[in-house]
Motif scaffolding. Sequence first.
Motif, PDB file in Angstrom:
ATOM      1  N   MET A   1       0.795  -1.229   0.000  1.00  0.00           N
ATOM      2  CA  MET A   1       0.000   0.000   0.000  1.00  0.00           C
ATOM      3  C   MET A   1       0.820   1.269   0.000  1.00  0.00           C
ATOM      4  O   MET A   1       0.263   2.345  -0.198  1.00  0.00           O
ATOM      5  CB  MET A   1      -0.984  -0.023   1.171  1.00  0.00           C
ATOM      6  N   LYS A   2       2.132   1.180   0.174  1.00  0.00           N
ATOM      7  CA  LYS A   2       2.899   2.418   0.072  1.00  0.00           C
ATOM      8  C   LYS A   2       2.829   2.994  -1.336  1.00  0.00           C
ATOM      9  O   LYS A   2       3.049   4.181  -1.534  1.00  0.00           O
ATOM     10  CB  LYS A   2       4.345   2.216   0.516  1.00  0.00           C
ATOM     11  N   ALA A   3       2.473   2.163  -2.319  1.00  0.00           N
ATOM     12  CA  ALA A   3       2.340   2.656  -3.693  1.00  0.00           C
ATOM     13  C   ALA A   3       1.203   3.665  -3.814  1.00  0.00           C
ATOM     14  O   ALA A   3       1.298   4.634  -4.574  1.00  0.00           O
ATOM     15  CB  ALA A   3       2.126   1.493  -4.658  1.00  0.00           C
TER      16      ALA A   3
ATOM     17  N   PHE B   1      -2.733  -6.888   2.795  1.00  0.00           N
ATOM     18  CA  PHE B   1      -1.921  -5.691   2.620  1.00  0.00           C
ATOM     19  C   PHE B   1      -0.513  -5.889   3.155  1.00  0.00           C
ATOM     20  O   PHE B   1      -0.317  -6.524   4.187  1.00  0.00           O
ATOM     21  CB  PHE B   1      -2.596  -4.494   3.326  1.00  0.00           C
ATOM     22  N   ASP B   2       0.430  -5.324   2.406  1.00  0.00           N
ATOM     23  CA  ASP B   2       1.812  -5.262   2.865  1.00  0.00           C
ATOM     24  C   ASP B   2       2.022  -3.847   3.372  1.00  0.00           C
ATOM     25  O   ASP B   2       1.881  -2.895   2.607  1.00  0.00           O
ATOM     26  CB  ASP B   2       2.755  -5.572   1.687  1.00  0.00           C
ATOM     27  N   ILE B   3       2.317  -3.725   4.657  1.00  0.00           N
ATOM     28  CA  ILE B   3       2.470  -2.400   5.267  1.00  0.00           C
ATOM     29  C   ILE B   3       3.935  -2.167   5.633  1.00  0.00           C
ATOM     30  O   ILE B   3       4.705  -3.120   5.798  1.00  0.00           O
ATOM     31  CB  ILE B   3       1.590  -2.247   6.532  1.00  0.00           C
TER      32      ILE B   3
ATOM     33  N   PHE C   1       3.910  -7.135   7.667  1.00  0.00           N
ATOM     34  CA  PHE C   1       4.563  -5.893   8.063  1.00  0.00           C
ATOM     35  C   PHE C   1       6.027  -5.956   7.641  1.00  0.00           C
ATOM     36  O   PHE C   1       6.817  -6.709   8.196  1.00  0.00           O
ATOM     37  CB  PHE C   1       4.423  -5.742   9.582  1.00  0.00           C
ATOM     38  N   SER C   2       6.376  -5.144   6.627  1.00  0.00           N
ATOM     39  CA  SER C   2       7.743  -5.097   6.107  1.00  0.00           C
ATOM     40  C   SER C   2       8.452  -3.851   6.627  1.00  0.00           C
ATOM     41  O   SER C   2       7.812  -2.942   7.161  1.00  0.00           O
ATOM     42  CB  SER C   2       7.725  -5.040   4.574  1.00  0.00           C
ATOM     43  N   GLY C   3       9.755  -3.788   6.408  1.00  0.00           N
ATOM     44  CA  GLY C   3      10.508  -2.570   6.727  1.00  0.00           C
ATOM     45  C   GLY C   3      11.629  -2.817   7.713  1.00  0.00           C
ATOM     46  O   GLY C   3      11.507  -3.663   8.599  1.00  0.00           O
TER      47      GLY C   3
ATOM     48  N   ILE D   1      13.160  -7.946  -4.265  1.00  0.00           N
ATOM     49  CA  ILE D   1      14.479  -7.628  -4.833  1.00  0.00           C
ATOM     50  C   ILE D   1      14.537  -6.295  -5.552  1.00  0.00           C
ATOM     51  O   ILE D   1      15.609  -5.859  -5.945  1.00  0.00           O
ATOM     52  CB  ILE D   1      14.977  -8.755  -5.768  1.00  0.00           C
ATOM     53  N   GLY D   2      13.400  -5.650  -5.727  1.00  0.00           N
ATOM     54  CA  GLY D   2      13.448  -4.357  -6.401  1.00  0.00           C
ATOM     55  C   GLY D   2      12.111  -4.051  -7.023  1.00  0.00           C
ATOM     56  O   GLY D   2      11.169  -4.839  -6.906  1.00  0.00           O
ATOM     57  N   SER D   3      12.040  -2.907  -7.666  1.00  0.00           N
ATOM     58  CA  SER D   3      10.782  -2.439  -8.212  1.00  0.00           C
ATOM     59  C   SER D   3      10.926  -2.148  -9.700  1.00  0.00           C
ATOM     60  O   SER D   3      12.040  -1.993 -10.196  1.00  0.00           O
ATOM     61  CB  SER D   3      10.379  -1.173  -7.456  1.00  0.00           C
ATOM     62  N   GLN D   4       9.782  -2.077 -10.377  1.00  0.00           N
ATOM     63  CA  GLN D   4       9.754  -1.793 -11.819  1.00  0.00           C
ATOM     64  C   GLN D   4      10.600  -2.818 -12.587  1.00  0.00           C
ATOM     65  O   GLN D   4      11.381  -2.480 -13.474  1.00  0.00           O
ATOM     66  CB  GLN D   4      10.184  -0.329 -12.089  1.00  0.00           C
ATOM     67  N   LEU D   5      10.430  -4.099 -12.233  1.00  0.00           N
ATOM     68  CA  LEU D   5      11.094  -5.173 -12.971  1.00  0.00           C
ATOM     69  C   LEU D   5      10.201  -5.553 -14.146  1.00  0.00           C
ATOM     70  O   LEU D   5       9.026  -5.848 -13.970  1.00  0.00           O
ATOM     71  CB  LEU D   5      11.301  -6.409 -12.083  1.00  0.00           C
TER      72      LEU D   5
ATOM     73  N   GLY E   1       7.150  -7.882  -4.107  1.00  0.00           N
ATOM     74  CA  GLY E   1       6.469  -7.228  -5.239  1.00  0.00           C
ATOM     75  C   GLY E   1       7.445  -7.046  -6.375  1.00  0.00           C
ATOM     76  O   GLY E   1       8.298  -7.898  -6.604  1.00  0.00           O
ATOM     77  N   GLY E   2       7.327  -5.945  -7.080  1.00  0.00           N
ATOM     78  CA  GLY E   2       8.360  -5.590  -8.042  1.00  0.00           C
ATOM     79  C   GLY E   2       7.996  -5.625  -9.501  1.00  0.00           C
ATOM     80  O   GLY E   2       8.728  -5.087 -10.332  1.00  0.00           O
ATOM     81  N   ILE E   3       6.869  -6.293  -9.861  1.00  0.00           N
ATOM     82  CA  ILE E   3       6.529  -6.342 -11.292  1.00  0.00           C
ATOM     83  C   ILE E   3       6.247  -4.916 -11.792  1.00  0.00           C
ATOM     84  O   ILE E   3       5.523  -4.152 -11.155  1.00  0.00           O
ATOM     85  CB  ILE E   3       5.314  -7.266 -11.518  1.00  0.00           C
ATOM     86  N   GLY E   4       6.861  -4.603 -12.928  1.00  0.00           N
ATOM     87  CA  GLY E   4       6.788  -3.238 -13.443  1.00  0.00           C
ATOM     88  C   GLY E   4       5.611  -3.014 -14.367  1.00  0.00           C
ATOM     89  O   GLY E   4       4.822  -3.921 -14.649  1.00  0.00           O
TER      90      GLY E   4
ATOM     91  N   GLU F   1       3.389  -9.448  -3.062  1.00  0.00           N
ATOM     92  CA  GLU F   1       3.234  -8.095  -2.505  1.00  0.00           C
ATOM     93  C   GLU F   1       3.301  -7.038  -3.610  1.00  0.00           C
ATOM     94  O   GLU F   1       4.159  -6.159  -3.574  1.00  0.00           O
ATOM     95  CB  GLU F   1       4.370  -7.804  -1.516  1.00  0.00           C
ATOM     96  N   PRO F   2       2.428  -7.094  -4.593  1.00  0.00           N
ATOM     97  CA  PRO F   2       2.527  -6.113  -5.686  1.00  0.00           C
ATOM     98  C   PRO F   2       2.038  -4.731  -5.258  1.00  0.00           C
ATOM     99  O   PRO F   2       1.045  -4.611  -4.538  1.00  0.00           O
ATOM    100  CB  PRO F   2       1.585  -6.695  -6.751  1.00  0.00           C
ATOM    101  N   GLY F   3       2.727  -3.721  -5.710  1.00  0.00           N
ATOM    102  CA  GLY F   3       2.294  -2.347  -5.478  1.00  0.00           C
ATOM    103  C   GLY F   3       2.032  -1.670  -6.812  1.00  0.00           C
ATOM    104  O   GLY F   3       0.900  -1.520  -7.259  1.00  0.00           O
ATOM    105  N   ARG F   4       3.132  -1.328  -7.482  1.00  0.00           N
ATOM    106  CA  ARG F   4       3.034  -0.595  -8.756  1.00  0.00           C
ATOM    107  C   ARG F   4       2.140  -1.302  -9.790  1.00  0.00           C
ATOM    108  O   ARG F   4       1.376  -0.649 -10.492  1.00  0.00           O
ATOM    109  CB  ARG F   4       4.449  -0.446  -9.332  1.00  0.00           C
TER     110      ARG F   4
HETATM  111  C1  LIG Z   1       7.737  -1.398  -2.076  1.00  0.00           C
HETATM  112  C2  LIG Z   1       7.603  -2.807  -1.702  1.00  0.00           C
HETATM  113  C3  LIG Z   1       6.756  -3.645  -2.429  1.00  0.00           C
HETATM  114  C4  LIG Z   1       6.020  -3.199  -3.664  1.00  0.00           C
HETATM  115  O1  LIG Z   1       6.892  -2.961  -4.715  1.00  0.00           O
HETATM  116  P1  LIG Z   1       6.329  -2.687  -6.192  1.00  0.00           P
HETATM  117  O2  LIG Z   1       7.533  -2.541  -7.006  1.00  0.00           O
HETATM  118  O3  LIG Z   1       5.523  -1.431  -6.109  1.00  0.00           O
HETATM  119  O4  LIG Z   1       5.497  -3.859  -6.563  1.00  0.00           O
HETATM  120  C5  LIG Z   1       6.596  -4.939  -1.982  1.00  0.00           C
HETATM  121  N1  LIG Z   1       7.249  -5.397  -0.892  1.00  0.00           N
HETATM  122  C6  LIG Z   1       8.084  -4.624  -0.178  1.00  0.00           C
HETATM  123  C7  LIG Z   1       8.765  -5.183   1.000  1.00  0.00           C
HETATM  124  C8  LIG Z   1       8.291  -3.312  -0.555  1.00  0.00           C
HETATM  125  O5  LIG Z   1       9.134  -2.549   0.140  1.00  0.00           O
END
Ligand SMILES: *Cc1c(COP(=O)(O)O)cnc(C)c1O
Length: 425
Positions: free
Chosen positions: A59-61, A78-80, A101-103, A200-204, A238-241, A284-287
């Motif tokens: 949900m940070k997206a 939700f991933d918070i 709960f991530s972070g 592992i990252g975002s916008q993959l 998450g990370g799928i672009g 955990e998809p966001g974007r």
């Molecule tokens: C930001 C984040 C996501 C979401 O990433 P997207 O690239 O937006 O899918 C998922 N998991 C964790 C732990 C994150 O920090």
Amino acid sequence: MSHFFQLDGVLHAESTPLPRIAEHFGTPTYVYSKAALLENFSAFFDACAGRDALVCYAMKANSNLAILDLLARQGAGFDIVSGGELLRVIAAGGDPRKVIFSGVGKTVDEMRLALSHDILCFNVESIPELHRLNEVAGAMGKQARVSLRVNPNVDAKTHPYIATGLKANKFGVAFDDALATYRTAASLPHLVPVGIDCHIGSQLLDDAPLLEALDKLIELVDALALDGIVLDHLDMGGGIGINYGEAGEAEPVPVGDYLGRVFARIDAWRQASYGGKPIKVIFEPGRAIVGDTGVLLTRVEFLKPGAEKNFCIVDAAMNDLMRPALYQAWMDVREVAPHDGEPVIYDVVGPVCESGDWLARERALAVGQGDLLAIMQAGAYGLTMSSNYNTRGRAAEVMVDGEQLHLIRQRENPADLFALESLLK
Ligand SMILES: *Cc1c(COP(=O)(O)O)cnc(C)c1O
């Protein structure tokens, strides 16, 4: 299918012409398509049909309550990344037992809040965090379910600011330390290791690095099982672009294809080593859920021709949409209605007093003062990253549902911005 399209030369969101939204709500305004949101979520949800799997929207997206509510009704978890985000889930009617709960820096108060709501799992990122969580849970007479965020050291091949799975990143427990860290977790009386995760990252755009990370997680789950630590879930992060529309950009992997490959790999592994006993899978998809569901609608204040560059000065700025300033992100800018005259090459910039305040560079636009522009694919990491720099109120947010418009966040009023401040007594 895109829910933002040109009709008679006018850009629409679903059945609503964007100029109508500017008239009703002013600019800058984030405009979202409800149909696009539901479609994107379905791509994940449908690919999980009939399986023990959970889609935890990161949900940070975009954490607007209306968006959380719509997704919660579709079955999302939700991933918070903060206690504040958990309070948003609850305010939106989401189920805390579907929250992870991530972070890297969870505070004692945040842990307490999350434990009191019995969240699904803490994605723990370090040994000191394990000890803190054990103490907090112990003091509350609870057991905390934990997963370790493992850093698989794979190169996600994305912008360095959004790559998170390399040894040089602050995130996660190093792959080589993971077994020992799980043993520590298992030895602490108020923790129960239930899962393993990575992000592992975002916008993959390609899923190869994600599948490589999956192989490393599988290796660890097997090693842990030999050690007597049997996990219930595996969380792919998450990370799928998405496609931002830049020339030469690769197409993102279709969500269904990616999930299909993950499940195929997992099924083959469970068949070979665990007699087919399944393991719960979390994403955990966001974007990929919200990125292409929103545009930032902005109005041209002035055109400022120059010797080296022409500037198109709009009423949205880096405080509204930080991605270009923060990551040099390329975002598509479109004219909302036809304008007579030839296109001119402009840098699209905001009114904020920083040279880094740009939204797009070197774009051919046929525009005049007072015209509307739309910054496309602005649904993820747009409003949530916005600030009040220059005492600018945050933009309004509007959700379009066909012809129906819902104001889901009012424009901030400047007086609200200093309401919490006080003069010396
Ligand atoms: C930001 C984040 C996501 C979401 O990433 P997207 O690239 O937006 O899918 C998922 N998991 C964790 C732990 C994150 O920090």
